[in-house]
Design a protein around this motif. Sequence first.
Motif, PDB file in Angstrom:
ATOM      1  N   TYR A  54       0.865  -1.187  -0.061  1.00 55.48           N
ATOM      2  CA  TYR A  54      -0.058   0.070  -0.043  1.00 55.48           C
ATOM      3  C   TYR A  54       0.938   1.266   0.240  1.00 55.48           C
ATOM      4  O   TYR A  54       1.828   1.350   0.987  1.00 55.48           O
ATOM      5  CB  TYR A  54      -0.941   0.044   1.359  1.00 55.48           C
ATOM      6  CG  TYR A  54      -1.983   0.945   1.455  1.00 55.48           C
ATOM      7  CD1 TYR A  54      -3.203   0.871   1.116  1.00 55.48           C
ATOM      8  CD2 TYR A  54      -1.393   2.282   1.790  1.00 55.48           C
ATOM      9  CE1 TYR A  54      -4.108   2.024   1.151  1.00 55.48           C
ATOM     10  CE2 TYR A  54      -2.364   3.466   1.985  1.00 55.48           C
ATOM     11  CZ  TYR A  54      -3.654   3.401   1.591  1.00 55.48           C
ATOM     12  OH  TYR A  54      -4.680   4.266   1.574  1.00 55.48           O
ATOM     13  N   VAL A  55       0.815   1.977  -1.032  1.00 56.56           N
ATOM     14  CA  VAL A  55       1.664   3.356  -1.124  1.00 56.56           C
ATOM     15  C   VAL A  55       2.974   3.056  -0.747  1.00 56.56           C
ATOM     16  O   VAL A  55       3.575   3.792  -0.172  1.00 56.56           O
ATOM     17  CB  VAL A  55       0.751   4.473  -0.461  1.00 56.56           C
ATOM     18  CG1 VAL A  55       1.394   5.859  -0.893  1.00 56.56           C
ATOM     19  CG2 VAL A  55      -0.696   4.552  -0.518  1.00 56.56           C
ATOM     20  N   GLY A  56       3.646   1.952  -1.180  1.00 53.76           N
ATOM     21  CA  GLY A  56       5.070   1.859  -1.136  1.00 53.76           C
ATOM     22  C   GLY A  56       5.545   1.040  -0.028  1.00 53.76           C
ATOM     23  O   GLY A  56       6.683   0.850   0.031  1.00 53.76           O
ATOM     24  N   ASN A  57       4.565   0.676   0.812  1.00 55.47           N
ATOM     25  CA  ASN A  57       4.858  -0.406   1.838  1.00 55.47           C
ATOM     26  C   ASN A  57       4.087  -1.574   2.072  1.00 55.47           C
ATOM     27  O   ASN A  57       3.095  -1.594   1.458  1.00 55.47           O
ATOM     28  CB  ASN A  57       4.766   0.690   3.231  1.00 55.47           C
ATOM     29  CG  ASN A  57       5.525   1.761   3.527  1.00 55.47           C
ATOM     30  OD1 ASN A  57       6.976   1.598   3.552  1.00 55.47           O
ATOM     31  ND2 ASN A  57       5.415   2.902   3.551  1.00 55.47           N
ATOM     32  N   CYS A  58       4.781  -2.404   2.826  1.00 50.63           N
ATOM     33  CA  CYS A  58       4.047  -3.951   2.833  1.00 50.63           C
ATOM     34  C   CYS A  58       3.287  -3.961   4.160  1.00 50.63           C
ATOM     35  O   CYS A  58       3.824  -3.356   5.348  1.00 50.63           O
ATOM     36  CB  CYS A  58       5.209  -4.822   2.699  1.00 50.63           C
ATOM     37  SG  CYS A  58       6.364  -5.098   1.361  1.00 50.63           S
ATOM     38  N   TYR A  59       2.242  -4.395   4.016  1.00 47.86           N
ATOM     39  CA  TYR A  59       1.488  -4.531   5.162  1.00 47.86           C
ATOM     40  C   TYR A  59       0.786  -6.170   5.449  1.00 47.86           C
ATOM     41  O   TYR A  59       0.214  -6.815   4.436  1.00 47.86           O
ATOM     42  CB  TYR A  59       0.221  -3.569   5.427  1.00 47.86           C
ATOM     43  CG  TYR A  59       0.396  -2.254   5.430  1.00 47.86           C
ATOM     44  CD1 TYR A  59       0.525  -1.554   6.644  1.00 47.86           C
ATOM     45  CD2 TYR A  59       0.885  -1.574   4.293  1.00 47.86           C
ATOM     46  CE1 TYR A  59       0.457  -0.207   6.452  1.00 47.86           C
ATOM     47  CE2 TYR A  59       1.185  -0.258   4.323  1.00 47.86           C
ATOM     48  CZ  TYR A  59       0.856   0.330   5.422  1.00 47.86           C
ATOM     49  OH  TYR A  59       1.444   1.805   5.327  1.00 47.86           O
ATOM     50  N   GLY A  60       0.611  -6.504   6.593  1.00 43.97           N
ATOM     51  CA  GLY A  60       0.157  -7.979   6.542  1.00 43.97           C
ATOM     52  C   GLY A  60      -0.439  -8.455   8.310  1.00 43.97           C
ATOM     53  O   GLY A  60      -0.092  -7.879   9.058  1.00 43.97           O
ATOM     54  N   THR A  61      -1.293  -9.345   8.365  1.00 42.27           N
ATOM     55  CA  THR A  61      -1.947  -9.899   9.322  1.00 42.27           C
ATOM     56  C   THR A  61      -1.295 -11.178   9.769  1.00 42.27           C
ATOM     57  O   THR A  61      -1.379 -12.145   9.127  1.00 42.27           O
ATOM     58  CB  THR A  61      -3.396  -9.888   9.076  1.00 42.27           C
ATOM     59  OG1 THR A  61      -4.084  -8.903   8.399  1.00 42.27           O
ATOM     60  CG2 THR A  61      -4.180 -10.636  10.087  1.00 42.27           C
TER      61      THR A  61
END
Length: 199
Positions: free
Chosen positions: A76-83
């Motif tokens: 998202y907008v250049g960064n990684c996110y995860g659950t």
Amino acid sequence: MSEKGRLIVVSGPSGAGKSTVVFKAIEGRKDMCFSTSVTSRKARPGEVDGREYFFITRERFAEMIENDELLEHAEYVGNCYGTPRKFVEDKLAQGMNVVLDIEVQGARQVAGKMPDAVKIFVIPPTLDELKNRLEKRGTETEESIAGRLTRAREEYAEADFYDYIVVNDTVDEAARELNAILLAEKCRFQNRVQYLREI
Ligand code: ADP
Ligand code: 5GP
């Protein structure tokens, strides 16, 4: 009679007030918990590792994907996110309701794996107000605000995937709307049908 935990997916543009509303809605509730995500983005001033996010490197993020430690993940907008998967699975098994604050690509992955998840889209009253909130929060560069506004328009175009829309005009009213949805979901026929089986 014990009821199984529900997974609640909350999405909406960055700056809409998702975390403000979610924390207000679940404050003091023992049946609800928040799933803290991992991210490769830098912590903002005031953010605490392990509270808003677990802040990790891109290398560690890749390793978590490799080891199947993430229930879903997205860029998202250049960064990684995860659950993190284990936290969510453990809490649901204990009968807790678990809230995920994740963007649309991740929400689609979760819904594919867990079709019973309740999907809620949180929006500000207007996109102008979204820009105001992002500016007032004072945590983003101009470039990052522009990226978030572009993503907001893209996410609005996909919002028909969600079950509910919460309009965050005032935090109190939005938290009330969120709690009303949770209460209605608790009373859904298939979530209460075990009471009928007792007869
Ligand atoms: P998100 O989690 O969606 O990115 P935040 O919860 O960080 O959004 O909220 C973005 C900014 O808007 C924060 O500065 C927050 O204090 C503010 N905010 C949240 N809800 C409201 C509201 N109803 N009215 C005015 N400001 C709000
Ligand atoms: P922010 O950088 O503003 O905290 O978050 C940016 C976006 O990433 C928000 O839309 C937020 O909901 C989303 N996000 C936060 N955690 C996760 C996650 O674990 N997975 C996914 N897919 N999105 C997330």
